[in-house]
Scaffold this motif. Sequence first.
Motif, PDB file in Angstrom:
ATOM      1  N   THR A  19      60.544   5.878  -5.944  1.00  0.00           N
ATOM      2  CA  THR A  19      59.651   5.542  -6.913  1.00  0.00           C
ATOM      3  C   THR A  19      58.444   6.322  -6.958  1.00  0.00           C
ATOM      4  O   THR A  19      57.706   6.013  -7.911  1.00  0.00           O
ATOM      5  CB  THR A  19      60.292   4.158  -5.861  1.00  0.00           C
ATOM      6  OG1 THR A  19      61.037   3.116  -6.545  1.00  0.00           O
ATOM      7  CG2 THR A  19      58.804   3.809  -6.947  1.00  0.00           C
ATOM      8  N   VAL A  20      58.036   6.532  -5.648  1.00  0.00           N
ATOM      9  CA  VAL A  20      56.566   7.547  -5.892  1.00  0.00           C
ATOM     10  C   VAL A  20      56.555   9.176  -6.337  1.00  0.00           C
ATOM     11  O   VAL A  20      56.139   8.670  -7.408  1.00  0.00           O
ATOM     12  CB  VAL A  20      55.904   7.697  -3.604  1.00  0.00           C
ATOM     13  CG1 VAL A  20      55.112   8.792  -4.315  1.00  0.00           C
ATOM     14  CG2 VAL A  20      56.247   6.244  -3.703  1.00  0.00           C
ATOM     15  N   SER A  21      57.814   9.559  -6.264  1.00  0.00           N
ATOM     16  CA  SER A  21      58.042   9.664  -6.967  1.00  0.00           C
ATOM     17  C   SER A  21      58.608  10.331  -8.440  1.00  0.00           C
ATOM     18  O   SER A  21      57.673  10.962  -9.002  1.00  0.00           O
ATOM     19  CB  SER A  21      60.040  11.214  -6.705  1.00  0.00           C
ATOM     20  OG  SER A  21      59.925  12.350  -7.048  1.00  0.00           O
ATOM     21  N   ARG A  22      59.000   9.293  -8.863  1.00  0.00           N
ATOM     22  CA  ARG A  22      59.428   9.410 -10.004  1.00  0.00           C
ATOM     23  C   ARG A  22      57.630   8.971 -10.696  1.00  0.00           C
ATOM     24  O   ARG A  22      57.443   9.351 -11.933  1.00  0.00           O
ATOM     25  CB  ARG A  22      59.943   7.733 -10.180  1.00  0.00           C
ATOM     26  CG  ARG A  22      61.550   8.595 -10.453  1.00  0.00           C
ATOM     27  CD  ARG A  22      62.685   7.852 -10.515  1.00  0.00           C
ATOM     28  NE  ARG A  22      62.801   5.877  -9.210  1.00  0.00           N
ATOM     29  CZ  ARG A  22      63.330   6.640  -8.493  1.00  0.00           C
ATOM     30  NH1 ARG A  22      64.369   7.209  -8.043  1.00  0.00           N
ATOM     31  NH2 ARG A  22      63.323   5.391  -7.686  1.00  0.00           N
ATOM     32  N   VAL A  23      56.843   8.231 -10.556  1.00  0.00           N
ATOM     33  CA  VAL A  23      55.646   7.723 -11.069  1.00  0.00           C
ATOM     34  C   VAL A  23      54.562   9.066 -10.758  1.00  0.00           C
ATOM     35  O   VAL A  23      54.102   9.364 -11.463  1.00  0.00           O
ATOM     36  CB  VAL A  23      55.105   7.092  -9.559  1.00  0.00           C
ATOM     37  CG1 VAL A  23      53.467   6.947 -10.219  1.00  0.00           C
ATOM     38  CG2 VAL A  23      55.601   5.715  -9.590  1.00  0.00           C
ATOM     39  N   ASN A  25      56.473  11.938 -11.524  1.00  0.00           N
ATOM     40  CA  ASN A  25      56.578  13.284 -12.073  1.00  0.00           C
ATOM     41  C   ASN A  25      56.432  12.333 -13.699  1.00  0.00           C
ATOM     42  O   ASN A  25      56.736  12.890 -14.871  1.00  0.00           O
ATOM     43  CB  ASN A  25      58.088  13.205 -12.042  1.00  0.00           C
ATOM     44  CG  ASN A  25      58.383  13.965 -11.169  1.00  0.00           C
ATOM     45  OD1 ASN A  25      58.260  14.982 -11.387  1.00  0.00           O
ATOM     46  ND2 ASN A  25      58.810  13.422  -9.849  1.00  0.00           N
ATOM     47  N   GLY A  26      55.708  11.359 -14.041  1.00  0.00           N
ATOM     48  CA  GLY A  26      55.948  10.378 -15.393  1.00  0.00           C
ATOM     49  C   GLY A  26      56.604  10.303 -15.280  1.00  0.00           C
ATOM     50  O   GLY A  26      56.960   9.598 -17.069  1.00  0.00           O
ATOM     51  N   SER A  27      57.849   9.223 -15.028  1.00  0.00           N
ATOM     52  CA  SER A  27      58.976   8.753 -15.129  1.00  0.00           C
ATOM     53  C   SER A  27      59.234   7.356 -16.049  1.00  0.00           C
ATOM     54  O   SER A  27      58.592   6.454 -15.697  1.00  0.00           O
ATOM     55  CB  SER A  27      59.819   9.174 -13.542  1.00  0.00           C
ATOM     56  OG  SER A  27      61.338   8.031 -14.719  1.00  0.00           O
ATOM     57  N   PRO A  28      59.651   7.201 -17.237  1.00  0.00           N
ATOM     58  CA  PRO A  28      59.390   5.812 -17.351  1.00  0.00           C
ATOM     59  C   PRO A  28      60.516   4.751 -16.581  1.00  0.00           C
ATOM     60  O   PRO A  28      60.348   3.912 -17.221  1.00  0.00           O
ATOM     61  CB  PRO A  28      59.907   6.093 -19.032  1.00  0.00           C
ATOM     62  CG  PRO A  28      60.887   7.134 -18.625  1.00  0.00           C
ATOM     63  CD  PRO A  28      60.327   8.451 -18.087  1.00  0.00           C
ATOM     64  N   ALA A  29      61.363   5.512 -16.106  1.00  0.00           N
ATOM     65  CA  ALA A  29      62.532   4.490 -15.879  1.00  0.00           C
ATOM     66  C   ALA A  29      60.891   4.132 -14.092  1.00  0.00           C
ATOM     67  O   ALA A  29      62.072   3.706 -13.099  1.00  0.00           O
ATOM     68  CB  ALA A  29      63.376   5.395 -15.065  1.00  0.00           C
ATOM     69  N   VAL A  30      60.017   3.566 -14.098  1.00  0.00           N
ATOM     70  CA  VAL A  30      59.565   2.481 -13.426  1.00  0.00           C
ATOM     71  C   VAL A  30      58.734   1.207 -14.307  1.00  0.00           C
ATOM     72  O   VAL A  30      57.966   1.261 -15.185  1.00  0.00           O
ATOM     73  CB  VAL A  30      58.463   3.526 -12.376  1.00  0.00           C
ATOM     74  CG1 VAL A  30      57.733   2.675 -11.176  1.00  0.00           C
ATOM     75  CG2 VAL A  30      59.330   4.604 -11.785  1.00  0.00           C
ATOM     76  N   SER A  31      58.815  -0.003 -13.238  1.00  0.00           N
ATOM     77  CA  SER A  31      58.235  -0.844 -13.735  1.00  0.00           C
ATOM     78  C   SER A  31      56.420  -1.107 -13.640  1.00  0.00           C
ATOM     79  O   SER A  31      56.160   0.022 -13.124  1.00  0.00           O
ATOM     80  CB  SER A  31      59.141  -2.141 -12.621  1.00  0.00           C
ATOM     81  OG  SER A  31      58.751  -1.966 -11.331  1.00  0.00           O
ATOM     82  N   ALA A  32      56.266  -1.684 -14.302  1.00  0.00           N
ATOM     83  CA  ALA A  32      54.846  -1.395 -14.270  1.00  0.00           C
ATOM     84  C   ALA A  32      54.207  -1.618 -13.431  1.00  0.00           C
ATOM     85  O   ALA A  32      53.118  -1.709 -12.627  1.00  0.00           O
ATOM     86  CB  ALA A  32      54.461  -2.451 -16.067  1.00  0.00           C
ATOM     87  N   SER A  33      54.506  -2.972 -12.536  1.00  0.00           N
ATOM     88  CA  SER A  33      54.578  -3.490 -11.200  1.00  0.00           C
ATOM     89  C   SER A  33      54.332  -1.977  -9.897  1.00  0.00           C
ATOM     90  O   SER A  33      53.564  -2.279  -9.215  1.00  0.00           O
ATOM     91  CB  SER A  33      55.349  -4.927 -11.113  1.00  0.00           C
ATOM     92  OG  SER A  33      55.949  -4.520 -11.253  1.00  0.00           O
ATOM     93  N   SER A  34      55.607  -1.790 -10.236  1.00  0.00           N
ATOM     94  CA  SER A  34      55.960  -0.810  -9.022  1.00  0.00           C
ATOM     95  C   SER A  34      54.672   0.456  -9.383  1.00  0.00           C
ATOM     96  O   SER A  34      54.203   0.801  -8.304  1.00  0.00           O
ATOM     97  CB  SER A  34      57.071   0.036  -9.499  1.00  0.00           C
ATOM     98  OG  SER A  34      58.541  -0.667  -8.764  1.00  0.00           O
ATOM     99  N   ARG A  35      54.552   0.564 -10.486  1.00  0.00           N
ATOM    100  CA  ARG A  35      53.659   2.016 -10.943  1.00  0.00           C
ATOM    101  C   ARG A  35      52.124   1.322 -10.340  1.00  0.00           C
ATOM    102  O   ARG A  35      51.434   2.071  -9.787  1.00  0.00           O
ATOM    103  CB  ARG A  35      53.632   2.339 -12.686  1.00  0.00           C
ATOM    104  CG  ARG A  35      53.164   3.252 -12.674  1.00  0.00           C
ATOM    105  CD  ARG A  35      53.159   3.742 -14.643  1.00  0.00           C
ATOM    106  NE  ARG A  35      54.917   4.098 -15.314  1.00  0.00           N
ATOM    107  CZ  ARG A  35      55.004   4.605 -14.972  1.00  0.00           C
ATOM    108  NH1 ARG A  35      54.688   5.873 -14.249  1.00  0.00           N
ATOM    109  NH2 ARG A  35      56.235   5.185 -14.772  1.00  0.00           N
ATOM    110  N   GLU A  36      52.051   0.405 -10.492  1.00  0.00           N
ATOM    111  CA  GLU A  36      50.479  -0.154 -10.163  1.00  0.00           C
ATOM    112  C   GLU A  36      50.654   0.250  -8.706  1.00  0.00           C
ATOM    113  O   GLU A  36      49.546   0.227  -8.262  1.00  0.00           O
ATOM    114  CB  GLU A  36      50.066  -1.478 -10.683  1.00  0.00           C
ATOM    115  CG  GLU A  36      48.905  -2.018 -11.070  1.00  0.00           C
ATOM    116  CD  GLU A  36      48.485  -3.095 -11.612  1.00  0.00           C
ATOM    117  OE1 GLU A  36      48.109  -4.217 -11.058  1.00  0.00           O
ATOM    118  OE2 GLU A  36      49.245  -3.803 -12.631  1.00  0.00           O
TER     119      GLU A  36
END
Length: 332
Positions: A19-23, A25-36
Amino acid sequence: MARATVQDVAKTAGVSVGTVSRVLNGSPAVSASSREKVAGAIRQLNYRPLASARDLRRDRTMRILALSKNLESPIISEAFRGVGDAAALSGYVSLIAPTSGSLEREQQLVDMLRNGSVDGLILFSPAMPDDDIEALATQLSVVQLCEIAESDAAFGVSIDDRQAAYDITRHLISTGARRIAMIGNRVARSGRLRERGFRDALSEAGLDAHHSLFATGDFDFHTGRRLTRELLAMDHLPDAVFCGSDTVAAGCVREITNARLRVPDDIAVAGFDDSIQAEMCVPELTTIRQPAYEMGLMAFEALFARMTQADGHRRGRTFLPHELVVRGSTKG
């Protein structure tokens, strides 16, 4: 204070390394709460991603090479996906090459590191002897992934294969199984460790291995079928079989079913890896889950430090946690 890693960010945020890697990388496949959560952890730890390509010396190739016997295993594919994602974050291209287990082919590819065609090397189940890996890693940027040789110089990332095999064998014993067989592979370093864990668990419980069959060639679905047929032809059938991979376990389940026996009522079956085959089996396989993607991320992070930092040569090995996943192919 040591520099914060991707693993530190994941732990602080309460999410996976993927999940950290996807954030990052700017991946859209991450929920807003996880991104926060990830963003907050990055601020809290003052995490800085590994240097970008423009910060690196111009004489680097910005390429790394990853070698494996084959690319068919889901675990290899997932681990190399982690390597590739982490490499991309640092502006690197990851070249992935199968060796078919050929030492000559492996040496030809390793020469790419020796002659400067790539900056670093990740080894998965190398054919070369442990002493050769030791000598190579002493001089050049080398990291091992999953299949770890006995080398002090070459840092490695894996799970504790012996402990994982011990844990799944203990599970089989806890279900009441007493005549437990194993289908394994002694060619692979991990296979030898899994056999040790299997035998340790049986010995602790006062049991002997009912039968042990080991592949000498490919360790795949058809091998699982062939060795299971041999197992079923023996006197006194086992009441459980531990297979060294999910792919082999799938072949084992097929042959048990073809023999008009039931899994797990007549013979329980356990696999290893928690690959897609584990869920495709009927019944679904009890298995060991490996954090393959995270292992790939960590392997590149260690390689990057080795390539770019004067004091970045890590030694020894790091074990990431495995998980016993209990499904319908075993009782209990």
